[in-house]
Motif scaffolding. Structure first.
Motif, PDB file in Angstrom:
ATOM      1  N   TYR A   1       0.848  -1.193   0.000  1.00  9.44           N
ATOM      2  CA  TYR A   1       0.000   0.000   0.000  1.00  9.44           C
ATOM      3  C   TYR A   1       0.885   1.244   0.000  1.00  9.44           C
ATOM      4  CZ  TYR A   1      -4.032  -2.939   1.140  1.00  9.44           C
ATOM      5  OH  TYR A   1      -5.022  -3.887   1.108  1.00  9.44           O
ATOM      6  N   VAL A   2       0.403   2.297  -0.668  1.00 12.66           N
ATOM      7  CA  VAL A   2       1.098   3.586  -0.675  1.00 12.66           C
ATOM      8  C   VAL A   2       0.111   4.639  -0.189  1.00 12.66           C
ATOM      9  CG1 VAL A   2       2.304   5.329  -2.035  1.00 12.66           C
ATOM     10  CG2 VAL A   2       2.580   2.885  -2.593  1.00 12.66           C
ATOM     11  N   LEU A   3       0.441   5.275   0.924  1.00 10.20           N
ATOM     12  CA  LEU A   3      -0.372   6.362   1.466  1.00 10.20           C
ATOM     13  C   LEU A   3       0.205   7.671   0.944  1.00 10.20           C
ATOM     14  CD1 LEU A   3      -2.631   7.384   3.289  1.00 10.20           C
ATOM     15  CD2 LEU A   3      -1.066   7.176   5.239  1.00 10.20           C
ATOM     16  N   ARG A   4      -0.607   8.388   0.183  1.00  9.15           N
ATOM     17  CA  ARG A   4      -0.106   9.522  -0.609  1.00  9.15           C
ATOM     18  C   ARG A   4      -0.632  10.843  -0.053  1.00  9.15           C
ATOM     19  NH1 ARG A   4       2.265  12.507  -4.093  1.00  9.15           N
ATOM     20  NH2 ARG A   4       2.525  11.944  -6.283  1.00  9.15           N
ATOM     21  N   PHE A   5       0.293  11.815   0.116  1.00  5.70           N
ATOM     22  CA  PHE A   5      -0.047  13.157   0.588  1.00  5.70           C
ATOM     23  C   PHE A   5       0.402  14.167  -0.462  1.00  5.70           C
ATOM     24  CE2 PHE A   5       0.855  10.551   4.363  1.00  5.70           C
ATOM     25  CZ  PHE A   5      -0.396  10.581   4.968  1.00  5.70           C
TER      26      PHE A   5
ATOM     27  N   GLY B   1      -3.570  -5.014   7.110  1.00  6.94           N
ATOM     28  CA  GLY B   1      -3.027  -6.199   7.772  1.00  6.94           C
ATOM     29  C   GLY B   1      -1.524  -6.276   7.595  1.00  6.94           C
ATOM     30  N   ASN B   2      -1.035  -7.361   6.995  1.00  4.95           N
ATOM     31  CA  ASN B   2       0.404  -7.594   6.918  1.00  4.95           C
ATOM     32  C   ASN B   2       1.140  -6.901   5.767  1.00  4.95           C
ATOM     33  OD1 ASN B   2       0.481  -9.223   9.226  1.00  4.95           O
ATOM     34  ND2 ASN B   2      -0.180 -11.020   8.058  1.00  4.95           N
ATOM     35  N   PRO B   3       0.525  -6.651   4.605  1.00  2.15           N
ATOM     36  CA  PRO B   3       1.290  -6.010   3.518  1.00  2.15           C
ATOM     37  C   PRO B   3       1.922  -4.701   3.970  1.00  2.15           C
ATOM     38  CG  PRO B   3      -0.781  -6.840   2.676  1.00  2.15           C
ATOM     39  CD  PRO B   3      -0.829  -6.997   4.172  1.00  2.15           C
TER      40      PRO B   3
ATOM     41  N   ARG C   1       7.296   1.040   5.741  1.00  2.00           N
ATOM     42  CA  ARG C   1       8.391   0.295   5.108  1.00  2.00           C
ATOM     43  C   ARG C   1       9.371   1.215   4.392  1.00  2.00           C
ATOM     44  NH1 ARG C   1       8.645  -5.071   3.487  1.00  2.00           N
ATOM     45  NH2 ARG C   1       7.313  -5.384   5.314  1.00  2.00           N
ATOM     46  N   GLY C   2       8.892   2.372   3.933  1.00  2.00           N
ATOM     47  CA  GLY C   2       9.767   3.296   3.233  1.00  2.00           C
ATOM     48  C   GLY C   2       9.027   4.565   2.864  1.00  2.00           C
TER      49      GLY C   2
ATOM     50  N   LEU D   1      13.637  -0.107  -3.258  1.00  2.00           N
ATOM     51  CA  LEU D   1      12.815   0.235  -2.086  1.00  2.00           C
ATOM     52  C   LEU D   1      11.758  -0.846  -1.823  1.00  2.00           C
ATOM     53  CD1 LEU D   1      12.266   2.486   0.046  1.00  2.00           C
ATOM     54  CD2 LEU D   1      10.528   3.357  -1.533  1.00  2.00           C
ATOM     55  N   PHE D   2      11.112  -1.324  -2.859  1.00  2.00           N
ATOM     56  CA  PHE D   2      10.024  -2.276  -2.685  1.00  2.00           C
ATOM     57  C   PHE D   2      10.516  -3.702  -2.472  1.00  2.00           C
ATOM     58  CE2 PHE D   2       7.590   1.252  -4.239  1.00  2.00           C
ATOM     59  CZ  PHE D   2       6.301   1.061  -3.770  1.00  2.00           C
TER      60      PHE D   2
END
Length: 273
Positions: free
Chosen positions: A72-76, A137-139, A163-164, A270-271
């Protein structure tokens, strides 16, 4: 005597405007609420401070094909931008990866309840992260911030496990206000405004607390966050970092050309961690 009263009146007016006029919010934030085409992104809301926070989500092509998300990528986004404008487009910007993008509209932006205040941005971002974490969850979760969104993303990374990070043109707000805009008003305006920037948005202080790896994307000719200020954030960053200069780019220039391949190689590293 008359002159003294005039000076007292001016001084009192200055104090009231500076301390109670919400100047940082008015000078920095540019909220909009008009309708924007979301290009197929999905809207959801979560409760936030007696109102609601608007979040737009979209999955990459691979995630849609597999009906599965690996990250997942949380974007601002920037302070004059909105999540729904970009989320669906951003979903396929990470190459052949099964990712889901969550883009948050700051309080007072789009469908998020107002008012628009700097002090509400970080609590909203943490609420969005917690909502995403409860679903994911875990991802792994990565945070991506552009312009002032970088300050928000870094506060999340300093207070939650990510994670990054990917940080595009990160501004150290206090330093820019004092050093770039203080001279012409003799710091009578810049000084108090800088002091009222919430500590949660202090990118230099937060950078020292983050140990997750980060990619920094720095516009070479940034006219809004000059490179020397971006470097203050980069140099303070405690975690592993990779810096990619965007040749000839200004603050809002699209990312294009040969540098795109370099960015995708950085994403690979990174991933894959």
């Amino acid at each position: 005597m008359k002159r003294r009263w005039v000076l007292l009146l001016l001084g009192g007016s200055y104090f009231v405007v500076i301390m109670f006029g919400s100047l940082p919010d008015k000078l920095i934030l540019f909220p909009t609420t008009y309708r924007i085409d979301a290009h197929g992104a999905t809207r959801q809301t979560i409760p936030f401070q007696n109102g609601e926070l608007e979040i737009w989500t979209a999955r990459s092509r691979l995630a849609r094909q597999r009906n599965h998300v690996d990250a997942y990528v949380l974007r601002f986004y920037g302070n004059a931008d909105r999540a729904e404008r970009w989320v669906a487009l951003d979903a396929d910007a990470f190459g052949e990866r099964a990712v889901e993008i969550w883009g948050m509209n700051y309080p007072g932006f789009g469908g998020s309840s107002g008012p628009a205040r700097l002090k509400r941005m970080s609590p909203a971002a943490l609420a969005a992260f917690d909502a995403l974490k409860s679903k994911a969850g875990n991802p792994p979760i990565y945070v991506f911030g552009a312009s002032i969104g970088s300050a928000v993303a870094m506060d999340v990374a300093a207070n939650r496990e990510v994670r990054g990070l990917i940080l595009h043109n990160p501004p150290p707000l206090r330093q820019i206000i004092l050093r770039n805009y203080g001279w012409w008003n003799l710091w009578l305006l810049a000084g108090p405004v800088a002091l009222q920037i919430p500590r949660e948005l202090d990118s230099v202080a937060n950078a020292k607390r983050i140990h997750a790896p980060a990619i920094f994307l720095l516009a070479e000719n940034d006219e809004i966050v000059p490179p020397k200020f971006q470097r203050l954030v980069v140099d303070s960053f405690a975690g592993e970092k990779q810096v990619i200069t965007l040749p000839g780019a200004y603050h809002n220039s699209p990312i294009e050309g040969p540098v795109v391949a370099e960015i995708h190689r950085a994403y690979d590293r990174l991933f894959s961690r």
